[in-house]
Design an enzyme around this catalytic site. Structure first.
Site, mmCIF file in Angstrom:
data_model
loop_
_atom_site.group_PDB
_atom_site.id
_atom_site.type_symbol
_atom_site.label_atom_id
_atom_site.label_comp_id
_atom_site.label_asym_id
_atom_site.label_seq_id
_atom_site.Cartn_x
_atom_site.Cartn_y
_atom_site.Cartn_z
ATOM 1 N N GLU A 135 4.631 -17.070 7.091
ATOM 2 C CA GLU A 135 3.776 -15.988 7.579
ATOM 3 C C GLU A 135 2.314 -16.397 7.526
ATOM 4 O OE1 GLU A 135 3.795 -12.602 5.026
ATOM 5 O OE2 GLU A 135 2.295 -11.529 6.195
ATOM 6 N N ASP A 194 4.609 -13.199 2.562
ATOM 7 C CA ASP A 194 3.888 -12.645 1.418
ATOM 8 C C ASP A 194 4.657 -11.510 0.771
ATOM 9 O OD1 ASP A 194 1.798 -14.378 1.783
ATOM 10 O OD2 ASP A 194 0.681 -12.990 3.098
ATOM 11 N N ASP A 252 3.946 -8.572 0.244
ATOM 12 C CA ASP A 252 3.306 -7.292 0.542
ATOM 13 C C ASP A 252 4.013 -6.641 1.735
ATOM 14 O OD1 ASP A 252 2.557 -8.769 2.704
ATOM 15 O OD2 ASP A 252 0.423 -8.897 2.173
ATOM 16 N N ASP A 280 3.245 -6.302 4.926
ATOM 17 C CA ASP A 280 3.388 -7.092 6.146
ATOM 18 C C ASP A 280 4.449 -8.174 5.992
ATOM 19 O OD1 ASP A 280 1.543 -5.596 7.442
ATOM 20 O OD2 ASP A 280 -0.154 -6.935 6.969
#
Ligand code: TSJ
Length: 650
Positions: free
Chosen positions: A436, A509, A511, A513
């Protein structure tokens, strides 16, 4: 003009018979065996018209040993009185004037015309001899013949030997008898084919309810009689014989609109093909045309209306298509109208545009009337259910096709521009990291082992629009690149043997996203590359969340619990770095923690994980943004004990 005031005067005179002998093809199309039968049908059609108008219910066709043929009906008899303009009997006019027979200008022959509409005079013109008897209390008689005219040296045909005469022989019979010998100098063959005749008269019997048609072949002493009191309903039953039908009795309706008489019968079977036969004025229209188009769209419209009114279709559902109602449909559509125009390759397509709305209107209004009949509820329900399953199959087939097409085109595009590939040529050793973000991608590119690790950077924020799922996923640039890089194709085209990397690692990641991307990719693999997961090729890379430093000691922690343990281990004076994303790690750190097979931690994705992701995507793609965010946090938090990421490691 009132129906019974028909007189010989009403028959209009248009052309002489010489024209027919000169160019038979102009009138009957061909002088082959087909043309031979054509002159028989010209006679039969007139008798059928008499029956269709309600004046006859029996027709007999006979083939004789000498090669001649006769047709007899039990109608009113061709008018025998003298036609004022022609000065001869109506019978003589019918057989000596082209287009005579009241087809033009009379209301009596309401629906004549079309293919066989050239009239009985054509049969006379192309016969060696022709004899007519009309039965009205006494027997009337006239004979026509052909002969060599000495004066002109030409053959004249259809010439009366004498005017119509009243033989004064009493008879109880009513009707018309026509007996003729086809001219063997005109036709390539003068041998009638009983099979051809039987097939057609059976059809005529179906199309004309209650009309009895008998056939007798003197040569073989073969008798056959056809009579169907159910008309086209019997026709449909006959066509469906031996098939399993969805309901007992065919649906039937008959109505007139704008001077077009429409009659149809339908019955569905469990078959997947349709058998719709259409007719105009008893003439088969193999190529269909306006009446058939109107009928099909009428069916589609009224069945859809029914499906909606009974909640088979909800507001949001698309209408069922004509092709959905076609499956297993057996139908006869028979229309009667004036001035028919034929089109198409074989001139068997009805061209009259007015037929379309008329037939559609009749079909819709008649079906709408029939659905009110509670007894037919089961019938219409069965039709709709069949169409629904057809629609389902259609959508599945379309999807498979779309996927196959997309797969091919994506492969052909070779979209691997962003891919930093590896130098090793052994797929079983190679690994593809789907990373990513461009910056993390950059780090990964310098950190990796070029020999066997390839890096494909993809951008975040790719799940922000609600769209049709397949289209959406396959239009995604990143997904397309992945398809291109993996080399297996997708969906029905998927072939594991093309796989270029035996480990496919999703590296995103910790998180929201990152979860987005992970879920999207897993869903994609689940739906279109299931085997990739089943065979254990898909992994989730696990970057650390924390770095604990104390002097020369460096320890990574992959979740909060590990962090506690590490802190305990190193004792006071430590420093914690929290990684907010892969991009914060330098290449060396990325190698140590995430890429190096000796030290990294990866989770092998199971099919259950992917199925869960697939369910998740429904929520992710939904309308409500806050609910969506919450759901992601709940399900994708790396720190939760039961979270996806923590469940197991490899
Ligand atoms: F083709 C044909 F003309 F040779 C022929 C006609 C052959 C056969 C077997 C039957 C017929 C035919 C004609 N049967 N019935 C009739 N009916 C009339 O021509 C007819 C009789 C009366 C009236 C009327 O208005 O009174 C009208 C018609 C057309």
């Amino acid at each position: 003009m009132a129906k019974n005031s028909y007189k010989a005067e009403d028959i209009k005179i248009l052309e002489g018979l010489d024209a027919v002998r000169m160019r038979p093809g102009m009138y009957i199309g061909t002088t082959s065996v087909k043309g031979l039968h054509h002159i028989l049908w010209e006679i039969v059609d007139n008798a059928v018209d008499e029956a269709a108008n309600g004046y006859a219910d029996h027709i007999e066709i006979k083939l004789y040993k000498d090669g001649s043929a006769s047709v007899e009906d039990n109608g009113r008899g061709i008018p025998t009185d003298i036609h004022s303009k022609a000065g001869v009997s109506g019978v003589q006019v019918v057989f000596t004037q082209l287009h005579a027979g009241g087809k033009f200008g009379s209301d009596n022959y309401n629906y004549s015309g079309g293919l066989h509409g050239v009239g009985a005079s054509v049969t006379n013109a192309l016969s060696k001899w022709l004899k007519v008897e009309v039965y009205k209390n006494t027997v009337y008689e006239i004979e026509f013949h052909s002969y060599l005219d000495k004066e002109s040296g030409k053959v004249k045909s259809g010439i009366p030997k004498y005017p119509l005469k009243d033989t004064k022989v009493k008879t109880k019979k009513k009707g018309t008898f026509v007996h003729f010998m086809p001219d063997d100098t005109v036709f390539e063959t003068v041998e009638f084919n009983p099979e051809t005749i039987l097939k057609r008269i059976k059809e005529l019997a179906f199309l004309n309810k209650g009309l009895e048609i008998t056939f007798y072949d003197e040569k073989t002493d073969y008798h056959q009689t056809y009579k169907y009191d159910g008309g086209i309903v019997d026709f449909v039953k006959y066509l469906n014989e031996g098939k399993s039908t969805l309901y007992g009795e065919p649906i039937y309706a008959k109505a007139e609109k704008d001077n077009i008489l429409v009659e149809f019968a339908i019955q569905h079977t469990d078959s997947y093909v349709d058998s719709v036969y259409s007719y105009v004025n008893n003439i088969p229209t193999a190529e269909g045309g306006m009446h058939e188009t109107g009928f099909r769209s009428g069916l589609t419209r009224s069945f859809n209306d029914y499906a909606r009114s009974r909640n088979f279709l909800k507001d949001k559902d698309d209408n069922l298509l004509g092709e959905d109602f076609k499956e297993g449909l057996t139908a006869i559509v028979s229309v009667k109208m004036q001035n028919v125009q034929f089109e198409g390759q074989t001139k068997t397509k009805l061209g009259n545009p007015e037929a379309r709305p008329a037939v559609e209107w009749v079909t819709v209004s008649e079906i709408n009337e029939l659905v009110k009949n509670k007894k037919l509820g089961k019938v219409f329900d069965a039709i709709i259910n069949k169409a629904l399953s057809s629609a389902k199959a259609r959508l599945a087939a379309k999807k498979a096709k779309d996927i196959a097409r997309a797969s091919k085109s994506i492969e052909a595009q070779n979209l691997v521009g962003k891919l930093a590939s590896c130098s090793g040529r052994k797929p079983e050793l190679n690994e593809l990291f789907i990373v990513e973000g461009d910056s993390a991608g950059g780090s990964a590119k310098s950190a990796r082992s070029r020999q066997f690790q390839a890096i494909l950077p993809i951008r975040g924020k790719i799940l922000n629009v609600e769209k049709k799922k397949l289209d959406y996923i396959l239009q995604n640039e990143e997904i397309r690149t992945i398809i291109s890089a993996l080399g297996t194709g997708i969906g029905p085209e998927f072939d594991l043997s093309g796989l270029r990397f035996h480990k496919v690692v999703i590296l995103s990641d910790a998180d929201v996203d990152g979860s987005h991307i992970r879920i999207l990719l897993l869903t994609f693999f689940f739906r279109y590359m299931k085997e990739l997961i089943n065979q254990g090729h898909v992994y989730i890379g696990m970057p650390p969340l924390y770095l604990v430093k104390k002097g020369k000691i460096k320890e990574y922690a992959y979740n909060d619990k590990q962090l506690e343990k590490v802190i305990e281990k190193v004792g006071k004076g430590y420093e914690i770095q929290r990684y907010k994303g892969l991009g914060e790690m330098d290449p060396e750190q990325l190698w140590e923690t995430t890429l190096d097979p000796e030290r990294r931690s990866m989770m092998q994705v199971t099919i259950e994980d992917a199925a869960e992701a697939d369910r998740l995507i429904t929520v992710l793609m939904g309308e409500e943004v806050s609910a969506r965010k919450q759901y992601i946090f709940d399900h994708a938090d790396f720190n939760r004990e039961d979270s996806f990421a923590n469940r197991k490691r490899s």
